[in-house]
Scaffold this motif. Structure first.
Motif, PDB file in Angstrom:
ATOM      1  N   GLY A  93       0.802  -1.226   0.000  1.00 30.05           N
ATOM      2  CA  GLY A  93       0.000   0.000   0.000  1.00 30.05           C
ATOM      3  C   GLY A  93       0.829   1.268   0.000  1.00 30.05           C
ATOM      4  N   LYS A  94       2.059   1.194  -0.529  1.00 27.73           N
ATOM      5  CA  LYS A  94       2.919   2.381  -0.547  1.00 27.73           C
ATOM      6  C   LYS A  94       2.291   3.521  -1.345  1.00 27.73           C
ATOM      7  N   GLY A  95       1.745   3.191  -2.511  1.00 28.49           N
ATOM      8  CA  GLY A  95       1.103   4.223  -3.326  1.00 28.49           C
ATOM      9  C   GLY A  95      -0.121   4.803  -2.653  1.00 28.49           C
ATOM     10  N   THR A  96      -0.922   3.937  -2.028  1.00 29.11           N
ATOM     11  CA  THR A  96      -2.131   4.394  -1.333  1.00 29.11           C
ATOM     12  C   THR A  96      -1.783   5.325  -0.180  1.00 29.11           C
ATOM     13  N   GLN A  97      -0.802   4.945   0.627  1.00 31.36           N
ATOM     14  CA  GLN A  97      -0.428   5.774   1.771  1.00 31.36           C
ATOM     15  C   GLN A  97       0.226   7.078   1.320  1.00 31.36           C
ATOM     16  N   SER A  98       1.012   7.021   0.242  1.00 30.30           N
ATOM     17  CA  SER A  98       1.635   8.243  -0.276  1.00 30.30           C
ATOM     18  C   SER A  98       0.579   9.244  -0.709  1.00 30.30           C
ATOM     19  N   ILE A 101      -0.932  10.845   2.417  1.00 30.82           N
ATOM     20  CA  ILE A 101      -0.009  11.807   3.033  1.00 30.82           C
ATOM     21  C   ILE A 101       0.058  13.078   2.191  1.00 30.82           C
ATOM     22  N   GLU A 102       0.111  12.923   0.884  1.00 30.90           N
ATOM     23  CA  GLU A 102       0.129  14.078  -0.015  1.00 30.90           C
ATOM     24  C   GLU A 102      -1.121  14.927   0.192  1.00 30.90           C
ATOM     25  N   ARG A 103      -2.266  14.270   0.293  1.00 29.62           N
ATOM     26  CA  ARG A 103      -3.541  14.973   0.468  1.00 29.62           C
ATOM     27  C   ARG A 103      -3.606  15.709   1.801  1.00 29.62           C
ATOM     28  N   ASP A 104      -3.167  15.062   2.869  1.00 27.28           N
ATOM     29  CA  ASP A 104      -3.364  15.621   4.208  1.00 27.28           C
ATOM     30  C   ASP A 104      -2.235  16.529   4.676  1.00 27.28           C
ATOM     31  N   PHE A 105      -1.023  16.346   4.140  1.00 29.04           N
ATOM     32  CA  PHE A 105       0.120  17.105   4.646  1.00 29.04           C
ATOM     33  C   PHE A 105       0.820  17.957   3.594  1.00 29.04           C
ATOM     34  N   GLY A 106       0.352  17.896   2.351  1.00 22.50           N
ATOM     35  CA  GLY A 106       0.898  18.781   1.326  1.00 22.50           C
ATOM     36  C   GLY A 106       2.252  18.388   0.787  1.00 22.50           C
ATOM     37  N   LEU A 107       2.726  17.163   1.099  1.00 18.95           N
ATOM     38  CA  LEU A 107       3.993  16.706   0.534  1.00 18.95           C
ATOM     39  C   LEU A 107       3.749  16.158  -0.879  1.00 18.95           C
ATOM     40  N   VAL A 108       4.747  16.231  -1.716  1.00 17.83           N
ATOM     41  CA  VAL A 108       4.612  15.785  -3.101  1.00 17.83           C
ATOM     42  C   VAL A 108       4.979  14.311  -3.218  1.00 17.83           C
ATOM     43  N   GLN A 109       4.108  13.526  -3.820  1.00 19.01           N
ATOM     44  CA  GLN A 109       4.356  12.098  -4.003  1.00 19.01           C
ATOM     45  C   GLN A 109       5.269  11.875  -5.211  1.00 19.01           C
ATOM     46  N   VAL A 110       6.341  11.135  -5.001  1.00 22.24           N
ATOM     47  CA  VAL A 110       7.254  10.767  -6.086  1.00 22.24           C
ATOM     48  C   VAL A 110       7.278   9.240  -6.154  1.00 22.24           C
ATOM     49  N   SER A 111       6.580   8.667  -7.127  1.00 18.71           N
ATOM     50  CA  SER A 111       6.469   7.217  -7.257  1.00 18.71           C
ATOM     51  C   SER A 111       7.429   6.721  -8.323  1.00 18.71           C
ATOM     52  N   GLY A 161       8.523  19.652   0.512  1.00 20.37           N
ATOM     53  CA  GLY A 161       8.750  18.296   0.996  1.00 20.37           C
ATOM     54  C   GLY A 161       8.195  17.261   0.048  1.00 20.37           C
ATOM     55  N   TRP A 162       8.630  15.993   0.216  1.00 18.45           N
ATOM     56  CA  TRP A 162       8.217  14.953  -0.712  1.00 18.45           C
ATOM     57  C   TRP A 162       8.146  13.594  -0.012  1.00 18.45           C
ATOM     58  N   ILE A 163       7.485  12.654  -0.707  1.00 13.99           N
ATOM     59  CA  ILE A 163       7.397  11.269  -0.256  1.00 13.99           C
ATOM     60  C   ILE A 163       7.916  10.391  -1.378  1.00 13.99           C
ATOM     61  N   LEU A 164       8.949   9.622  -1.112  1.00 12.36           N
ATOM     62  CA  LEU A 164       9.442   8.655  -2.085  1.00 12.36           C
ATOM     63  C   LEU A 164       8.687   7.340  -1.901  1.00 12.36           C
ATOM     64  N   ASP A 165       8.048   6.902  -2.938  1.00 12.19           N
ATOM     65  CA  ASP A 165       7.234   5.684  -2.891  1.00 12.19           C
ATOM     66  C   ASP A 165       7.964   4.573  -3.642  1.00 12.19           C
ATOM     67  N   GLY A 166       8.495   3.601  -2.885  1.00 18.78           N
ATOM     68  CA  GLY A 166       9.111   2.442  -3.517  1.00 18.78           C
ATOM     69  C   GLY A 166      10.594   2.543  -3.771  1.00 18.78           C
TER      70      GLY A 166
END
Length: 290
Positions: A93-98, A101-111, A161-166
């Motif tokens: 569920g990495k993509g789902t959680q990213s 987090i992007e929606r609620d905290f404004g970080l950018v998802q990088v998949s 800020g960002w989230i690295l997915d995978g």
């Protein structure tokens, strides 16, 4: 408690006299989350009869919490410039959680997975090479992956800020990523490991459908689309991923255990690893926000 409050838990602010003073590392992390200098942050933490919270911190008191000094306050901090990576097996569920987090905290998802799947659809030598690798459940080479990450994250492309997915998926990639982020002055803040029972992974992966253009993911049991076979946003057809078949799933999990699990020890030693028990995506996200 939210993501940035984890820094407060680590720092154990000294205006609660029964708790030890904050470490330099932990308090610096929280200071960055609040967009404060370390000097300003430590001055705010200093005991004072006239202590006035910084505007970024909202204190609220409840009757139940007054019994203990530390739990007498809860903190709501809007994360700023956090850099997070999600680690977990296929189907965790990495993509789902990213996305959450992007929606609620404004970080950018990088998949990185979505980037690779997009390239795999191209009728080019590189596209055909990556398509063949993904269809076998194997991992793309470390050299190619760090080049993709450098292009994506270089020059602090996402100042919020960002989230690295995978990514990363092994200690070698983690070391390469640390070097790159050190060069660009944007070190990792947290690493979340999504710990999911293996039987749940098989079920999720075999029932997963995706929207190729956006990477939005659906599960026919847990998170079905509003219209069967159609993306909720665009109405375009959903497809099965090339690597979501039983034989490839088994190979991907084998690869994960061999290559990715040692990564947990790497980040544990760095002090930024957070284990998230995630039997379902909803339960996992509640624990991430804690």
């Amino acid at each position: 408690m939210n993501i940035a409050r984890r820094g407060l838990m680590l720092s154990r602010a000294p205006f609660f006299p029964s708790l030890p003073a904050p470490s330099m590392i932990a308090s610096s992390f929280l200071a960055r989350s609040l967009s404060l200098s370390h000097k300003t942050f430590t001055s705010l933490c200093r005991p004072s009869a006239a202590f006035v919270p910084h505007p970024n911190i909202i204190w609220r008191r409840s009757l139940q919490q007054t019994r203990r000094s530390f739990s007498a306050y809860t903190t709501q901090i809007k994360p700023s410039n956090l850099r997070i990576t999600l680690v977990g097996p296929p189907g965790a569920g990495k993509g789902t959680q990213s996305t959450k987090i992007e929606r609620d905290f404004g970080l950018v998802q990088v998949s990185t997975g979505q980037i690779l799947r997009s390239v795999a659809q191209q009728d080019t030598p590189l596209g055909k090479q990556i398509k063949a690798i993904l269809s076998k459940g194997e991992l793309v080479s470390d050299t190619l992956m760090i080049d993709i990450i450098r292009t994506t994250l270089g020059n602090d492309s996402f100042p919020s800020g960002w989230i690295l997915d995978g990514y990363p998926r092994n200690p070698t990639q983690a070391a390469q990523l640390d070097t790159l982020l050190k060069e660009t002055a944007q070190p990792l803040s947290l690493v979340f490991y999504l710990n999911v029972p293996e039987e749940a992974l098989f079920e999720r992966l075999q029932e997963r459908w995706v929207h190729p253009a956006s990477g939005r993911t659906y599960n026919v049991t847990f998170s079905p689309p509003k219209v069967p076979g159609k993306d909720d946003v665009t109405g375009e057809p959903l497809v099965k991923r090339l690597d979501d078949n039983l034989d490839t799933i088994k190979q991907r999990l084998k690869t994960f255990h061999e290559s990715t699990l040692p990564l947990l020890d790497y980040y544990h030693k760095s002090g930024i690893l957070v284990n998230v028990d995630s039997p379902t995506s909803d339960i996992g996200y509640v624990k991430i926000k804690e």
